[in-house]
Design a protein around this motif. Sequence first.
Motif, short mmCIF file in Angstrom:
data_model
loop_
_atom_site.label_atom_id
_atom_site.label_comp_id
_atom_site.label_asym_id
_atom_site.label_seq_id
_atom_site.Cartn_x
_atom_site.Cartn_y
_atom_site.Cartn_z
N MET A 30 33.77 54.71 41.39
CA MET A 30 34.29 53.49 40.61
C MET A 30 34.84 52.55 41.53
N ILE A 31 34.28 51.37 41.46
CA ILE A 31 34.90 50.05 42.13
C ILE A 31 35.39 49.16 41.21
N VAL A 32 36.80 48.88 41.30
CA VAL A 32 37.47 48.13 40.36
C VAL A 32 38.25 47.17 41.28
N LEU A 33 37.80 45.91 40.89
CA LEU A 33 38.30 44.85 41.44
C LEU A 33 39.48 44.05 40.64
N ASP A 34 40.57 43.97 41.07
CA ASP A 34 41.78 43.54 40.17
C ASP A 34 42.11 42.00 40.61
N PHE A 61 33.82 33.64 37.71
CA PHE A 61 33.44 34.93 37.38
C PHE A 61 32.53 35.55 38.35
N SER A 62 31.41 34.60 38.84
CA SER A 62 30.25 34.99 40.07
C SER A 62 30.83 35.46 41.10
N LYS A 63 32.07 34.66 41.60
CA LYS A 63 32.82 35.04 42.72
C LYS A 63 33.26 36.29 42.91
N ALA A 64 34.00 36.66 41.55
CA ALA A 64 34.68 37.80 41.87
C ALA A 64 33.93 38.97 41.76
N ARG A 65 32.88 38.90 40.98
CA ARG A 65 31.86 40.06 40.68
C ARG A 65 31.09 40.32 42.12
N ASN A 66 30.69 39.31 42.97
CA ASN A 66 30.25 39.32 43.90
C ASN A 66 31.08 40.00 45.01
N ALA A 67 32.46 39.61 44.90
CA ALA A 67 33.34 40.18 45.76
C ALA A 67 33.62 41.80 45.69
N ALA A 68 33.39 42.13 44.52
CA ALA A 68 33.46 43.57 44.05
C ALA A 68 32.07 44.43 44.54
#
Length: 395
Positions: A30-34, A61-68
Amino acid sequence: MKLSLCMIVKNEAKTLPKCLSSVANVVDEMIVLDTGSSDRTPDVAREFGAKVYDFVWCNDFSKARNAALKYVTGDWVLVLDADETLTPAIVPYLKNALTREEYLLVNLVRQEVGAEQSPYSLVSRLFRNHPEIRFERPYHALVDDSVATLLQKEPQWQIGYLEGVAILHAGYQKIAIAQNNKYAKAQATMEGFLATHPHDPYVCSKLGALYVEVGKIEQGMELLKRGIAACQEEYEILYELNYHLGIAYNRLNNPQQAITHYQTAIKLPIYPMLKLGAYNNLGSLLKAAGDLTGAKKIYETALKIDSNFAIGHYNLGMICKAMGLFTEAIACYQKAIKLKPNYAEAYQNLGVVQLKAGNVQGSITAFKNAIILHEQTNPEEAIRLRQGLREMGLV
């Protein structure tokens, strides 16, 4: 094949346990990006064994999801939001899909919990951990664009989908929308994207629909029509554009144009469950126009697609009641109540039809159940109904 859950979260300590519990025995990591929680969200995630990383929110949102995605080590990626859960019934089919060598991406059916008009959507949330798959668009972040580009370069891949509901989503219930100010956040982000992508069918669909929802109907219709003009064979987007134009025309008291757009929507070659909203609204308009036979056929078609469509059973009951088919109407209301036990309107109309059919005791029982349920959400209707029963001498 190793499967990784990949999430971005912020202040989701209340909803996160249910989400992570639904995948605890399904995923391998599980990868969770806070993105800046001020509650116990990171701690809750770690309690479920998740690897938690921090990200400074940048309104994209895309930048955050790509970072995750950078932290994912699995062969496949499953993306969920904190207000979503994976259904147990879909797990065997999901695991089987991971073994299919030809699949690059597998679309999943998502159900909007509590939604009546358009309860299902198809979402691209299960895909290979391929270096060229990435999210795009700042809101309603998708991997679809990068997948389409990759398919042109590597044509050996295919896109699949799983039949049956895979994800339950609670985030678009009215209370959740109000609490999280979702409409305002979505509008601001999508307007920024529209400024640089004025003819993007997807953003025209989503922002146009949002404008219609918040009362900016003319602005919404302009965007929806622009999206149709720019859209070619992206049938799911074409469906959404026509569906929301149907809603817009109906709100402008132009039912014939609304009917035309709903009819166009249901003819499109997309997954049938996605069309239930158009079927439902079309049936209501045909009923209002006096075409009871046409409306009855529409609702019967919708229920062949999804026999668990509670409002479909209810609306078919309303048609049968109007046609004097009381036995059929009773059966429809009973099915609706079985699927949705707190369906006050179904109980109330069941009481009406039972009375017309001569079953006084059954009618009283149904009315009493309707009153109990109305008292919880619509006290004025409960009072009105109780007074009506007194006047008829039923209480």
